[in-house]
Write a protein that holds these residues in place. Structure first.
Motif, PDB file in Angstrom:
ATOM      1  N   UNK A 144       0.729  -1.214   0.079  1.00  0.00           N
ATOM      2  CA  UNK A 144       0.037  -0.102  -0.100  1.00  0.00           C
ATOM      3  C   UNK A 144       0.890   1.240   0.008  1.00  0.00           C
ATOM      4  N   UNK A 145       0.531   1.998  -1.072  1.00  0.00           N
ATOM      5  CA  UNK A 145       1.623   3.357  -1.001  1.00  0.00           C
ATOM      6  C   UNK A 145       0.673   4.465  -0.594  1.00  0.00           C
ATOM      7  N   UNK A 146      -0.433   4.378  -0.736  1.00  0.00           N
ATOM      8  CA  UNK A 146      -1.181   5.341  -0.138  1.00  0.00           C
ATOM      9  C   UNK A 146      -2.591   4.795   0.339  1.00  0.00           C
ATOM     10  N   UNK A 147      -3.006   5.266   1.527  1.00  0.00           N
ATOM     11  CA  UNK A 147      -4.444   5.069   2.092  1.00  0.00           C
ATOM     12  C   UNK A 147      -4.804   6.337   2.745  1.00  0.00           C
ATOM     13  N   UNK A 148      -6.160   6.536   2.339  1.00  0.00           N
ATOM     14  CA  UNK A 148      -6.733   7.823   2.568  1.00  0.00           C
ATOM     15  C   UNK A 148      -6.913   7.987   4.390  1.00  0.00           C
ATOM     16  N   UNK A 149      -6.995   6.851   4.806  1.00  0.00           N
ATOM     17  CA  UNK A 149      -7.461   6.788   6.401  1.00  0.00           C
ATOM     18  C   UNK A 149      -6.076   6.968   7.053  1.00  0.00           C
ATOM     19  N   UNK A 150      -4.897   6.784   6.498  1.00  0.00           N
ATOM     20  CA  UNK A 150      -3.742   7.194   7.170  1.00  0.00           C
ATOM     21  C   UNK A 150      -2.830   8.207   6.599  1.00  0.00           C
ATOM     22  N   UNK A 151      -2.751   8.339   5.332  1.00  0.00           N
ATOM     23  CA  UNK A 151      -1.898   9.352   4.785  1.00  0.00           C
ATOM     24  C   UNK A 151      -2.479  10.717   4.555  1.00  0.00           C
TER      25      UNK A 151
END
Length: 164
Positions: A144-151
């Motif tokens: 996972x390069x990008x996760x809306x809930x984290x990044x």
């Protein structure tokens, strides 16, 4: 002492660390592709009940499995494979991704082949309920390069950098 910018979970260094097993050039290309996908996703191209959101960007395939190859002699190399998960099926429409694909092809086309597949959250839910191993295994093995809930969301500066 670190600057606030370096603590941002979406700095180049953090994204590149997620693919730290790759050579520096490949890390940079993956980071650039991720930035283009995030910055040039155009949800206004379709009418939808709510705003378009990229929920996740996943690197799958040989670069995630650590089985990539590059043969300078024959110019044979592994393709980059990205899966993007959006919040609504309407945002899987090609019109939302046309500009991002064009920029990726223009900037990286002669150096690497890039395959981008778009799925909605409902596609992933359906895969889970139907135990679709094709989709589930790739998501599980992917990075996972990008996760809306984290990044962190893109800043204005990041959006400008994504544009050619």
């Amino acid at each position: 002492m670190t600057t606030p910018y370096l603590n941002d979970v979406y700095t180049r260094e953090v994204v590149m660390a997620r693919v730290g097993h790759l050579i520096r050039r490949k890390q940079g290309e993956i980071e650039r592709i991720t930035r283009i996908l995030r910055g040039l996703f155009d949800p206004l191209q379709v009418q939808a009940p709510g705003p378009g959101v990229i929920k996740r960007i996943i690197l799958i395939g040989p670069y995630a499995r650590r089985s990539w190859y590059e043969d300078q002699r024959t110019i044979d190399f592994s393709d980059y494979e990205f899966w993007v998960i959006v919040n609504h099926p309407l945002f899987t429409n090609e019109r939302c991704w046309r500009r991002a694909r064009d920029v990726i092809r223009r900037e990286l086309g002669d150096r690497c082949a890039v395959d981008v597949e778009i799925y909605s959250k409902s596609d992933v839910r359906t895969a889970k309920s139907e135990r679709d191993t094709f989709i589930l295994d790739r998501i599980e093995a992917g990075i996972t390069l990008y996760r809306a809930s984290r990044d962190a969301p893109l800043t204005g500066r990041d959006r400008r950098e994504a544009r050619p």
